[in-house]
Design an enzyme around this catalytic site. Structure first.
Site, PDB file in Angstrom:
ATOM      1  N   GLY A   1      36.418  41.661  44.918  1.00 46.09           N
ATOM      2  CA  GLY A   1      36.449  42.959  44.233  1.00 46.09           C
ATOM      3  C   GLY A   1      37.436  42.906  43.092  1.00 46.09           C
ATOM      4  O   GLY A   1      38.015  41.853  42.804  1.00 46.09           O
ATOM      5  N   GLY A   2      37.623  44.035  42.447  1.00 46.67           N
ATOM      6  CA  GLY A   2      38.552  44.112  41.333  1.00 46.67           C
ATOM      7  C   GLY A   2      39.964  43.731  41.767  1.00 46.67           C
ATOM      8  O   GLY A   2      40.739  43.174  41.017  1.00 46.67           O
ATOM      9  N   PHE A   3      40.265  44.018  42.991  1.00 48.44           N
ATOM     10  CA  PHE A   3      41.603  43.801  43.521  1.00 48.44           C
ATOM     11  C   PHE A   3      41.847  42.334  43.833  1.00 48.44           C
ATOM     12  O   PHE A   3      42.949  41.822  43.678  1.00 48.44           O
ATOM     13  CB  PHE A   3      41.736  44.648  44.791  1.00 48.44           C
ATOM     14  CG  PHE A   3      43.065  44.567  45.469  1.00 48.44           C
ATOM     15  CD1 PHE A   3      44.095  45.399  45.087  1.00 48.44           C
ATOM     16  CD2 PHE A   3      43.273  43.678  46.512  1.00 48.44           C
ATOM     17  CE1 PHE A   3      45.316  45.331  45.730  1.00 48.44           C
ATOM     18  CE2 PHE A   3      44.490  43.616  47.151  1.00 48.44           C
ATOM     19  CZ  PHE A   3      45.521  44.445  46.756  1.00 48.44           C
ATOM     20  N   GLY A   4      40.826  41.630  44.268  1.00 49.99           N
ATOM     21  CA  GLY A   4      40.979  40.228  44.638  1.00 49.99           C
ATOM     22  C   GLY A   4      39.902  39.834  45.624  1.00 49.99           C
ATOM     23  O   GLY A   4      38.860  40.475  45.700  1.00 49.99           O
ATOM     24  N   LYS A   5      40.193  38.766  46.369  1.00 48.67           N
ATOM     25  CA  LYS A   5      39.174  38.280  47.309  1.00 48.67           C
ATOM     26  C   LYS A   5      39.421  38.791  48.726  1.00 48.67           C
ATOM     27  O   LYS A   5      40.553  39.030  49.115  1.00 48.67           O
ATOM     28  CB  LYS A   5      39.193  36.757  47.337  1.00 48.67           C
ATOM     29  CG  LYS A   5      38.585  36.162  46.088  1.00 48.67           C
ATOM     30  CD  LYS A   5      38.600  34.649  46.132  1.00 48.67           C
ATOM     31  CE  LYS A   5      37.996  34.103  44.842  1.00 48.67           C
ATOM     32  NZ  LYS A   5      38.401  32.721  44.595  1.00 48.67           N
ATOM     33  N   VAL A   6      38.348  38.910  49.468  1.00 44.74           N
ATOM     34  CA  VAL A   6      38.455  39.304  50.870  1.00 44.74           C
ATOM     35  C   VAL A   6      38.003  38.146  51.742  1.00 44.74           C
ATOM     36  O   VAL A   6      36.908  37.598  51.541  1.00 44.74           O
ATOM     37  CB  VAL A   6      37.580  40.537  51.173  1.00 44.74           C
ATOM     38  CG1 VAL A   6      37.821  41.007  52.601  1.00 44.74           C
ATOM     39  CG2 VAL A   6      37.871  41.657  50.195  1.00 44.74           C
TER      40      VAL A   6
ATOM     41  N   ASP B   1      36.338  56.746  45.190  1.00 45.63           N
ATOM     42  CA  ASP B   1      35.427  55.642  44.944  1.00 45.63           C
ATOM     43  C   ASP B   1      34.425  55.539  46.093  1.00 45.63           C
ATOM     44  O   ASP B   1      34.255  54.482  46.702  1.00 45.63           O
ATOM     45  CB  ASP B   1      36.218  54.342  44.756  1.00 45.63           C
ATOM     46  CG  ASP B   1      35.393  53.273  44.032  1.00 45.63           C
ATOM     47  OD1 ASP B   1      34.331  53.619  43.475  1.00 45.63           O
ATOM     48  OD2 ASP B   1      35.801  52.102  44.037  1.00 45.63           O
TER      49      ASP B   1
END
Ligand SMILES: *[C@@H]1O[C@H](CO)[C@@H](O)[C@H](O)[C@H]1NC(C)=O
Ligand SMILES: *[C@@H]1O[C@H](CO)[C@@H](O)[C@H](O)[C@H]1NC(C)=O
Length: 894
Positions: free
Chosen positions: A566-571, A681
């Site tokens: 996602g925009g935040f990083g990886k999961v 969101d």
């Protein structure tokens, strides 16, 4: 951090420490932090402290600005959570007396003294014998009274506006020809009628009426008006400021939604009890409240036990403060006793004014659990659910013994005049039946009835000038003292300086830090709402997960383990040592926005626990990492089950259940807290499914807490996902919980149409799902665009209701959209319409539904071709009245 030992001797730090110690009373806990930070600052830090305005002189060239700012943050926090509240207005009057009365630590001044303004054409100072009052609390106050035979008033200059306690003490006795028990009178301020047609109950003991008023005038005038040829009287009066945040503006309203506008409301205290503990008198309460024992209200003594906690309570910034209730309330409680692995409700009963509204404050403090996340229980008011599966430890980030309170507005009490409060076991699986309550306050709202009556004092000449002058002079004095101390510090520093190579840094210029920066900081800390936390300073370290553990669990952040980006990083998917599966979201360290979202998410999620919200298990902020660890959601996103994934299509019923679950989660966000939380969101990719396909809402990175009082919305930069954005929010930057309702409406369309919200490959009028589908819905032809794989299985009446619900959610203006609670309710109804089959026949009661035939016709005309021929309008008319119909009737009546 550049070494700065040369600039900052131990001595300097000690002096500054002393200043801090003097100001705030304690330092032990932060000694380490302050030392570290002070030594890191290349120069003096000046703290002006006439009641907590902070001035600061600092090096503009220094890179340490952040350190200094965070230090102010820390000091501010300490200041707010530990500074003892001193009331700006503190009037205590011993009416009808010529001498002051000392009650505990408090001095009640005689009402003939200079400072009291009594306006009365005729008043009588009455006195009774000492013997008749002996044995009462504050007996000295009740020995005298002021009797009025005509309207009269006491007036008080207000040094501060805002919330005040006004307490009126009455003890009727016989004096000369006056029998005060026969008095009947009105007491009013300029804005509120406190008492009308008031007579004292015949019991001959003192009565204290307590009000909590938001005073917005320079002067409070309390007018006593005899009614019906009688007299009025009063024995003692208290007018005392209370912290403004004691009453927040909004509270959960029983039933549905939020009650806004509490901040301005007057209240009358009906009950204030210390559950399972001793009576607490005014002397032992920082705001001079009295807490009665709960014995006479508690109706189920066999199912509960009293508990007392000897340890220290963990007051936390952002939760209940020491002014919310005294320790002796929080460290005692009643706890449900478990009987053969089950237990019933603990119940308290109160007499109230029938049909009045009440603000009910529950005081909780988990003093019984051995560790966090074990205690879950339900809270009821009358037969309403006030909180479900309440888990006290998540409110405190896993901290136990943390005082916390919850406000509930009961819009209208039972006509019988009974108010029942119950604590019952949670129905969650795998929880031990348990529950506690520490304290309870019941405050009557809308107290004012009848018209106000005011006797103005002859001259409004105020004695304020000397006070202001005094304050100014006092303030200047304090500043001078601090300056002298600071000069002293600088001198010491200068003496040291030669030892340091001056060339090591460029010469510095000292300028005062702009006021804006300070006020920014202060608001920044203040907006921390009751449900959130300033991460870092308050968070329990056990909630932190060491980096090495996560490294191991994710196989060194193996790309193979990535389940989302996602925009935040990886999961990453990960398995902890105890074989719990978790999802590990690792933030991109370069993203600044990321830091903010990281904080938001920790702060918000730590306070939230709900079966339809993804739970935060922990976080890691070692080595500048921003890692969040969540419960693992086996079945992934709702989106992947609708289109684009290779999952089998979900049945209509399953889809409805998922929507209902998500709606529940959002409804809880909007209404479960003092301030509603707006998700911002909402989309199908943020609705996750567990192994049983139960929906949980995730991704709170963009969440905002709802409007502050006297604002109807939060204005903010537009964020969210394209295709789901509320047009009103987009155009006007006006964010309300209705923005989430809009986005959820789009999700409902995705669910039924099984296509992306924006699909640029389609013809132009079809690109935007919301626009396109609403057109079909408005034509009554939603069935034409339903996911072909399930279209034949949807009962037409269920589809019709669903379509209507979607359309309402997507209304142009927020005010026209339903609340999340209404959406939830409608979806449940849609599910019932789907489920109600011919087998549930209960035809007898059918005829009671008069408007049914027309309804049924409308439905049958909508019906296109259903796979199952038996699903016709006739079936609708045959279905059970038991549930769906009663709800149908309710809908019409709404
Ligand atoms: C109230 O305070 C007094 C003295 O400060 C103390 O002895 C007493 O135990 C306290 N009572 C309660 C109920 O805390
Ligand atoms: C507790 O009271 C509520 C509301 O009256 C009721 O719904 C619930 O079933 C009760 N629970 C138990 C265990 O008696």
């Amino acid at each position: 951090m550049p070494a700065a030992k040369g600039f900052c001797s131990i001595l300097d730090c000690c002096i500054l420490e002393k200043i801090l110690t003097i100001s705030y009373g304690f330092l032990a806990q932060i000694k380490f932090v302050v030392n570290a930070l002070l030594c890191a600052i290349h120069g003096p830090l000046i703290i002006f402290s006439p009641k907590f305005s902070l001035g600061l002189v600092m090096d503009t060239n220094s890179k340490e600005i952040k350190l200094i700012l965070s230090l102010i943050g820390i000091i501010w926090n300490l200041g707010t959570c530990n500074a003892k509240f001193t009331p700006a207005d503190n009037y205590l009057v011993n009416c009808g007396s010529t001498i002051d009365a000392t009650i505990g630590q408090r001095l009640f001044a005689a009402d003939n003294s200079q400072s009291i303004v009594l306006t009365s054409p005729q008043s009588i100072a009455a006195r009774t014998t000492l013997n008749s009052v002996l044995g009462f609390d504050n007996a000295e106050l009740y020995q005298t009274a002021r009797i009025f035979t005509a309207p009269s008033s006491y007036s008080f200059n207000m040094k501060s506006n805002g919330r005040h306690f006004v307490r009126l003490h009455f003890f009727p006795f016989v004096y000369q020809s006056y029998d005060l028990a026969n008095s009947k009178f009105k007491v009013s301020t300029e804005d509120v009628v406190l008492l009308d047609n008031f007579t004292l109950p015949s019991v001959s003991s003192p009565v204290v009426m307590e009000y909590s008023l938001n005073i917005t005038r320079d002067m409070l005038i309390l007018t006593f008006v005899p009614e019906g040829n009688s007299t009025s009287f009063v024995n003692a009066i208290e007018v005392v400021s209370v912290p403004d945040n004691l009453i927040t503006d909004s509270a959960q309203r029983l039933g549905v939604g939020q009650y806004l506008g509490l901040a301005a409301q007057p209240f009358q205290t009906s009950y204030r009890i210390n559950v399972g503990g001793p009576k607490v008198t005014a002397e032992n309460d920082t705001l001079a409240r009295t807490w009665f024992t709960d014995q006479s209200f508690f109706s189920t003594p066999t199912v509960a036990k009293e508990v007392t906690y000897p340890g220290k309570l963990n007051y936390q910034n952002g939760s209940a403060s020491q002014d919310a209730a005294p320790d002796s309330v929080y460290n005692t409680a009643r706890q449900l006793v478990v009987q053969r692995n089950s237990s019933s409700n603990m119940t308290w009963q109160f007499k109230v004014d029938s049909n009045s509204s009440y603000l009910i404050r529950f005081h909780f403090c988990d003093i019984v659990s051995k560790s966090a996340f074990l205690l879950y229980f339900d809270v009821y008011v009358d037969s309403w659910s006030a909180a479900k599966d309440l888990d006290l430890s998540t409110r405190g980030f896993g901290i136990l013994a943390m005082p916390f309170y919850m406000d509930i507005v009961l819009p209208s009490s039972d006509p019988s005049g009974n108010l029942t409060v119950s604590i019952g076991p949670s129905s969650l699986p795998n929880t031990t039946p348990d529950g506690i309550l520490n304290g309870l306050e019941i405050m009557k709202m809308n107290i004012s009835s009848g018209s106000v009556y005011v006797v103005k004092p002859p001259s409004a000449a105020k004695k304020q000038l000397p006070i202001i002058l005094g304050a100014v002079l006092g303030g200047i004095g304090a500043v001078i003292i601090v300056l002298v101390l600071c000069l002293f510090v600088r001198r010491k520093k200068k003496m040291k300086k030669p030892q340091t190579p001056l060339t090591s840094r460029p010469s510095s210029s000292w300028t005062p830090l702009s006021l804006n920066a300070l006020s920014f900081l202060s608001t920044g800390t203040r907006t921390t709402s009751r449900t959130t936390y300033t991460s870092g300073t308050n968070s329990d370290t056990s909630y932190r997960i060491p980096f090495v553990v996560l490294q191991e669990a994710t196989n060194h952040f193996d790309e193979q383990m990535v389940i989302g980006v996602g925009g935040f990083g990886k999961v990453y998917k990960a398995v902890l040592q105890d074989s719990t599966k978790v999802a590990v979201k690792r933030g991109n360290q370069k993203s600044h926005q990321g830091i903010r979202e990281f904080r938001t998410e920790i702060e918000l999620l730590s306070g939230l626990r709900h079966r339809h919200l993804v739970s935060l298990i922990g976080y890691c902020d070692e080595h500048n990492e921003m890692i969040l660890v969540y419960e693992y959601m086996e079945k992934g996103t709702l989106k992947s089950h609708l289109y684009g994934g290779d999952h089998p299509p979900l049945s209509w019923k399953k889809r409805l259940e998922i929507c209902i679950g998500a709606a529940r989660g959002l409804h809880y966000l909007h209404t479960g807290f003092a301030k509603s939380i707006i998700h911002r969101d909402v989309k199908s990719a943020n609705i996750l499914l567990d192994e049983n396909l139960m929906a949980k809402v995730s991704d709170f990175g963009l969440s905002k807490t709802g409007p502050e009082f006297d604002q109807t919305h939060v204005s903010t930069a537009v964020k969210g996902s394209f295709g789901y954005l509320d047009p009103e929010y987009y155009r006007r930057q006006k964010l309300t919980d209705k923005s989430d309702v809009y986005s959820f409406g789009v999700v409902l369309l995705e669910v039924i149409c099984a296509r992306p919200v924006i699909d640029p490959t389609l013809p132009r009028d079809m690109i935007n799902l919301a626009e396109w589908a609403v057109k079909w819905q408005k034509r009554g032809e939603l069935d034409q665009i339903v996911d072909k794989r399930i279209v034949g299985t949807i009962r037409p009446e269920s589809l019709r209701k669903y379509g209507e619900t979607v359309e309402k959610c997507l209304a142009e203006y927020g005010v026209e959209r339903p609340t999340m609670g209404d959406v939830l309710w409608n979806l449940e109804f849609v599910l019932q319409l789907q489920e109600a089959g011919p087998d549930m026949s209960n035809i007898d009661s059918m005829n009671q539904i008069s408007d049914l035939p027309s309804n049924a016709k409308r439905i049958s005309s909508l019906e296109i071709s259903t796979a199952d021929e038996s699903r016709t309008a006739m079936d609708y008319s045959e279905m059970s009245t038991s549930n769906a119909f009663s709800q149908l009737i309710n809908t019409e009546g709404r």
